[in-house]
Every structure is written in structure tokens, then in C-alpha cells.
Scaffold this motif. Structure first.
Motif, PDB file in Angstrom:
ATOM      1  N   GLN A   1      12.600 -33.034  15.646  1.00  0.00           N
ATOM      2  CA  GLN A   1      11.401 -33.152  16.450  1.00  0.00           C
ATOM      3  C   GLN A   1      10.625 -34.406  16.048  1.00  0.00           C
ATOM      4  O   GLN A   1      10.583 -34.735  14.878  1.00  0.00           O
ATOM      5  CB  GLN A   1      10.592 -31.910  16.123  1.00  0.00           C
ATOM      6  N   LEU A   2      10.025 -35.041  17.019  1.00  0.00           N
ATOM      7  CA  LEU A   2       9.206 -36.200  16.704  1.00  0.00           C
ATOM      8  C   LEU A   2       7.792 -35.739  16.361  1.00  0.00           C
ATOM      9  O   LEU A   2       7.141 -35.076  17.149  1.00  0.00           O
ATOM     10  CB  LEU A   2       9.176 -37.156  17.900  1.00  0.00           C
ATOM     11  N   VAL A   3       7.377 -36.077  15.150  1.00  0.00           N
ATOM     12  CA  VAL A   3       6.026 -35.713  14.716  1.00  0.00           C
ATOM     13  C   VAL A   3       5.302 -36.987  14.337  1.00  0.00           C
ATOM     14  O   VAL A   3       5.850 -37.840  13.638  1.00  0.00           O
ATOM     15  CB  VAL A   3       6.065 -34.749  13.510  1.00  0.00           C
TER      16      VAL A   3
ATOM     17  N   THR B   1       8.743 -36.548   8.014  1.00  0.00           N
ATOM     18  CA  THR B   1       8.924 -35.320   8.780  1.00  0.00           C
ATOM     19  C   THR B   1       9.936 -34.396   8.116  1.00  0.00           C
ATOM     20  O   THR B   1       9.798 -33.181   8.140  1.00  0.00           O
ATOM     21  CB  THR B   1       9.415 -35.658  10.204  1.00  0.00           C
TER      22      THR B   1
ATOM     23  N   MET C   1      13.068 -31.222  22.677  1.00  0.00           N
ATOM     24  CA  MET C   1      12.482 -31.665  21.421  1.00  0.00           C
ATOM     25  C   MET C   1      11.034 -32.054  21.675  1.00  0.00           C
ATOM     26  O   MET C   1      10.745 -33.038  22.330  1.00  0.00           O
ATOM     27  CB  MET C   1      13.265 -32.860  20.913  1.00  0.00           C
ATOM     28  N   SER C   2      10.149 -31.229  21.183  1.00  0.00           N
ATOM     29  CA  SER C   2       8.739 -31.486  21.445  1.00  0.00           C
ATOM     30  C   SER C   2       8.247 -32.672  20.628  1.00  0.00           C
ATOM     31  O   SER C   2       8.875 -33.077  19.653  1.00  0.00           O
ATOM     32  CB  SER C   2       7.938 -30.250  21.079  1.00  0.00           C
ATOM     33  N   PHE C   3       7.126 -33.213  21.047  1.00  0.00           N
ATOM     34  CA  PHE C   3       6.515 -34.337  20.348  1.00  0.00           C
ATOM     35  C   PHE C   3       5.115 -33.908  19.928  1.00  0.00           C
ATOM     36  O   PHE C   3       4.279 -33.596  20.760  1.00  0.00           O
ATOM     37  CB  PHE C   3       6.486 -35.548  21.290  1.00  0.00           C
ATOM     38  N   ILE C   4       4.902 -33.837  18.608  1.00  0.00           N
ATOM     39  CA  ILE C   4       3.602 -33.425  18.085  1.00  0.00           C
ATOM     40  C   ILE C   4       2.877 -34.647  17.548  1.00  0.00           C
ATOM     41  O   ILE C   4       3.403 -35.342  16.684  1.00  0.00           O
ATOM     42  CB  ILE C   4       3.766 -32.397  16.949  1.00  0.00           C
ATOM     43  N   ASN C   5       1.713 -34.909  18.081  1.00  0.00           N
ATOM     44  CA  ASN C   5       0.933 -36.041  17.597  1.00  0.00           C
ATOM     45  C   ASN C   5      -0.333 -35.522  16.911  1.00  0.00           C
ATOM     46  O   ASN C   5      -1.266 -35.062  17.564  1.00  0.00           O
ATOM     47  CB  ASN C   5       0.578 -36.961  18.768  1.00  0.00           C
ATOM     48  N   TYR C   6      -0.339 -35.613  15.576  1.00  0.00           N
ATOM     49  CA  TYR C   6      -1.488 -35.132  14.809  1.00  0.00           C
ATOM     50  C   TYR C   6      -2.707 -35.993  15.042  1.00  0.00           C
ATOM     51  O   TYR C   6      -3.830 -35.549  14.907  1.00  0.00           O
ATOM     52  CB  TYR C   6      -1.177 -35.154  13.306  1.00  0.00           C
TER      53      TYR C   6
ATOM     54  N   GLN D   1      11.396 -25.776  12.965  1.00  0.00           N
ATOM     55  CA  GLN D   1      12.764 -26.210  13.236  1.00  0.00           C
ATOM     56  C   GLN D   1      13.777 -25.377  12.494  1.00  0.00           C
ATOM     57  O   GLN D   1      13.607 -25.110  11.341  1.00  0.00           O
ATOM     58  CB  GLN D   1      12.929 -27.652  12.817  1.00  0.00           C
TER      59      GLN D   1
END
Lengths: 195, 159
Positions: free
Chosen positions: B4-6, B136, A1-6, A195
Motif C-alpha cells: 500500500q502507498l502510505v 512503510t 491498493m489504497s493510498f493513505i496520505n497522513y 496488510q
């Protein structure tokens, strides 16, 4: 599970190296660590026993560069290969984005390879993943040894899904980066799908 | 599979503010917020001499191992952990069963004060993460990578 930080414009992904005991998972990470620029890598952490067997995991953070303004970071983990560390292996698969299965090419390790692959399938399923769907690459390691089984035979036994496969000699780096690049590519491609 | 963690700008600055405040209120050296999968989310305080990436990964490993132990004895998890060192000590709290709040402190403060402040910060963080999760999952928040091309991916490896 990737972590995307905008906010910090970063994307972090987790790749796990799986395989039977002494197949060369840690050696893969050590080679990558030794051959990457200091500015693109973090510390290589190895939680191992006094005899250098992996006890819990090895961990290596790597930066690969930017995609559309997002810094891409990969966290590489290995699992302990020995059968009795199964509880720890399950934990490390949590939140995985891509898996590398490192197989030991030696004839006498064929059974261990198959057992480990079955174990991977079961443990992934417990975390809600399907081995037939996750980004997955197979590496046939120890190709330099005289008792190595043919790639054809390894393929038949271990690569039913027909995913990208690589021949490797991890201590000298043969196939190590090819494997890593391919799994990273598959992870990013998966990410594109969303996803 | 968990979602997913956003992280978005708005929530990120709120989270950083909570961590900053906790550092001051608890008189702590460092405060970290780590995803249970080992990704560092936020760090506040004297982080200069700490390898934050390794810390995040080991925290997650530790919490996962303790969680495994908890289940073996019939507990769901151990939400709080305290590790006492000769100079510095470490307190970990699981927030909203999703992230881990880590506070590193020395003898300029006390375990009691740290626990008290963590409780408050933890409640606030929990709310922020609930909101983040809703955001999310809401429609229209597609993957930011939907637009990337094969070339973009290939370029990463063309050194």
C-alpha cells in the motif's frame, strides 16, 4: 491498493465494476453520478466508442465523508465488458481494493456471466490477487426483465464464495447504492485489518 | 500484491518541494505526481483550472496502456512519453517504476529544458520514494485504521 496520505489526512480506495458486455456497469456509475451531491463527486469520465460501448474505462471519484479525521475517497472504475477488450480489463484491475461483479440476469446471458467471472478470477490472479480474498460483492442486474433467471439460480452459478449479493435495476437505481455501500464497507473493513 | 502507498508529512513536503522547484526550473505551467494506480500525490503550478483527479486517473490509464503496448513488442515499459498540442504539451516520466511525473508546458519553455529538469527531479523523487517504502515496511507502522470500529464505518453511510 489504497493510498493513505497522513499529511493531507486522506484515504483513497479503488473499486472496479466488472461483468459481461452490456450488463450495466456504466449504468451503475451513471446512476451514482446523477444522484450524488455535486460537492461529493468529481467528473464522470467515460472512454467509450461512438456507439457508447466502453472502450477503456469509466471513472467516477466520490467522497464519502470522514473516518477518524481522514477524508475517505473512492475511485469507481468500470471495465469494458466485451470479450476482446481483455488486455484493457487487466490494466484496470491494477491496484484494486474492491470488486463489484455485475451480472446480467437474463437467461441468454448466463454463459456470458460465467465466462466473465472466470475471466475476473484469471485477471485478478495475474495481478497477484485472489478472488476468494478481495472485498467482493455480486449484483444481479436487470431484475425487471421478463426473461430474468431466478436469484437462486444466479447465486448457484455466480456466488460460490457466498459474498453479499444484491438485486438491481440499474437505470432506475434499484440496488445501486446498496451495492456501492456494501463494497465500500468491505474495503474499509479490510483496511482495518492492515496488510 | 504490491504494498500500500502510505504518505507521511516529512516525505510529502519533500515531494511537494521537488514538484514546486521543477515547475520553476523548467518554466512549466503545471507539474503533477501521480501514483501508477491513478491516485494524485502532488500538484504544483497553475492547477486552478485543471480537474486534477481526472487528470491523475487518465494519466494512469495512459501509462498502463502504453506499458501493455511496450510488453507486446518486448520492451519492459516506455519510461518517457511526450504529447505535443497546439498550445500546451505534456511530458510523462515513470519514476522508480511506481509513480508518474507529469509536466504540462507551453512555448515559454522548450522540450529540451523540460527534459533536462525532469531528469534531475526524477532522480530526487526516486530517492524519496525509496525511503518512503522502507518506512512503510518497517515494523511499528501498522494501519492507521486498525482502531476504527464498525460504527465508524456505518456512520459514513448514515445519511
Amino acid at each position: 491498493m489504497s493510498f493513505i496520505n497522513y499529511s493531507s489526512r486522506e484515504i483513497n480506495c479503488k473499486i472496479v465494476y466488472y461483468g459481461p458486455g452490456l450488463c450495466g456497469k456504466t449504468t451503475n456509475l451513471q446512476y451514482i453520478y446523477n444522484k450524488t451531491n455535486p460537492e461529493t463527486k468529481g467528473k464522470l469520465i467515460s472512454l467509450s466508442t461512438e456507439t457508447d460501448r466502453t472502450l477503456f474505462f469509466d471513472f467516477l471519484p466520490l467522497s464519502l465523508g470522514e473516518i477518524r479525521g481522514f477524508k475517505t475517497r473512492f475511485h469507481l472504475y468500470t471495465v469494458p465488458g466485451q470479450v476482446f477488450y481483455d488486455a484493457s480489463r487487466k490494466l484496470i484491475l491494477k491496484g484494486v481494493d474492491g470488486v463489484v461483479f455485475v451480472a446480467d440476469s437474463q437467461m441468454e446471458r448466463m454463459e456470458a456471466n460465467i465466462e466473465s467471472l472466470d475471466n475476473l478470477r484469471t485477471n485478478l490472479a495475474e495481478q497477484g490477487y485472489d478472488l476468494n480474498k478481495v472485498p467482493f460483492v455480486v449484483q444481479y442486474n436487470k431484475r425487471d426483465l421478463p426473461n430474468a433467471v431466478s436469484v437462486d439460480e444466479l447465486h448457484k452459478a455466480l456466488n460460490h464464495r457466498n459474498v453479499p449479493e444484491f438485486q438491481a435495476v440499474a437505470p432506475t437505481g434499484v440496488g445501486v447504492f446498496d451495492t456501492l455501500k456494501m463494497v465500500a464497507k468491505l474495503v474499509l473493513t479490510e483496511l482495518r485489518k492492515g496488510q | 500484491m504490491a504494498t500500500q502507498l502510505v504518505m507521511y508529512e516529512e516525505e510529502f513536503s519533500k515531494i511537494n518541494a521537488v514538484c514546486d522547484r521543477l515547475t520553476k526550473d523548467a518554466n512549466a505551467k503545471v507539474v503533477f505526481l501521480v501514483d501508477k494506480n491513478g491516485q494524485l500525490i502532488s500538484a504544483a503550478g497553475q492547477t486552478q483550472n485543471i480537474d486534477t483527479t481526472s487528470l491523475a486517473s487518465l494519466t494512469a490509464g495512459n501509462v498502463a496502456a502504453m506499458g501493455g503496448l511496450a510488453k507486446l513488442i518486448g520492451e519492459n515499459e516506455f519510461p518517457n512519453q511526450f504529447h505535443e498540442g497546439a498550445r500546451d504539451s505534456l511530458y510523462m516520466t515513470i519514476v522508480g517504476s511506481r509513480v508518474v511525473l507529469v509536466v504540462i508546458f507551453d512555448n515559454r519553455t522548450s522540450l529540451g529544458l523540460v527534459r533536462l529538469r525532469i531528469k534531475k527531479a526524477s532522480d530526487e523523487l526516486s530517492k524519496i520514494f525509496d525511503a518512503l517504502l522502507k518506512k512503510t515496511e518497517s515494523p511499528g507502522m501498522g494501519s492507521p485504521f486498525a482502531e476504527i470500529s464498525d460504527d465508524d464505518i456505518d456512520n459514513l453511510f448514515s445519511e
